[in-house]
Design a protein around this motif. Sequence first.
Motif, PDB file in Angstrom:
ATOM      1  N   ARG A 117       0.836  -1.193   0.000  1.00  0.00           N
ATOM      2  CA  ARG A 117       0.000   0.000   0.000  1.00  0.00           C
ATOM      3  C   ARG A 117       0.872   1.245   0.000  1.00  0.00           C
ATOM      4  O   ARG A 117       2.031   1.199   0.417  1.00  0.00           O
ATOM      5  N   ALA A 118       0.300   2.328  -0.453  1.00  0.00           N
ATOM      6  CA  ALA A 118       0.949   3.635  -0.369  1.00  0.00           C
ATOM      7  C   ALA A 118      -0.057   4.599   0.245  1.00  0.00           C
ATOM      8  O   ALA A 118      -1.243   4.577  -0.086  1.00  0.00           O
ATOM      9  N   LEU A 119       0.429   5.416   1.146  1.00  0.00           N
ATOM     10  CA  LEU A 119      -0.383   6.436   1.775  1.00  0.00           C
ATOM     11  C   LEU A 119       0.222   7.788   1.415  1.00  0.00           C
ATOM     12  O   LEU A 119       1.404   8.038   1.675  1.00  0.00           O
ATOM     13  N   VAL A 120      -0.585   8.632   0.783  1.00  0.00           N
ATOM     14  CA  VAL A 120      -0.148   9.964   0.366  1.00  0.00           C
ATOM     15  C   VAL A 120      -0.872  10.972   1.251  1.00  0.00           C
ATOM     16  O   VAL A 120      -2.101  11.043   1.229  1.00  0.00           O
ATOM     17  N   ARG A 121      -0.107  11.713   2.039  1.00  0.00           N
ATOM     18  CA  ARG A 121      -0.689  12.695   2.959  1.00  0.00           C
ATOM     19  C   ARG A 121      -0.387  14.106   2.458  1.00  0.00           C
ATOM     20  O   ARG A 121       0.724  14.380   2.000  1.00  0.00           O
ATOM     21  N   PHE A 122      -1.373  14.977   2.598  1.00  0.00           N
ATOM     22  CA  PHE A 122      -1.245  16.364   2.170  1.00  0.00           C
ATOM     23  C   PHE A 122      -1.390  17.287   3.372  1.00  0.00           C
ATOM     24  O   PHE A 122      -2.113  16.973   4.321  1.00  0.00           O
TER      25      PHE A 122
END
Length: 87
Positions: free
Chosen positions: A66-71
Amino acid sequence: TMDEYIDTITAEHIPFLTALYQRWLDAGEQGDFRAYRDEARKRCLGLTELWTQPFQAEYRAKDGSRALVRFRVRDGDIQYGIDVIPK
């Protein structure tokens, strides 16, 4: 694999998600987030979830990683970070 997909996420999805986040911020966070989520799912293949607090996107690859992209907004600019979580 997620390692192969990160380039696509970075080149194609991050610009779109950054613009989407800006639209969400401009709308004042009280609006209906479902429309934003639906638009992101149609545009960003592999996206499994999009949250508002914090604004983040989750991707899942066929290999189970999985990849988690946080802004976030810092000093008036939208920034992002990507964490890859192996299977």
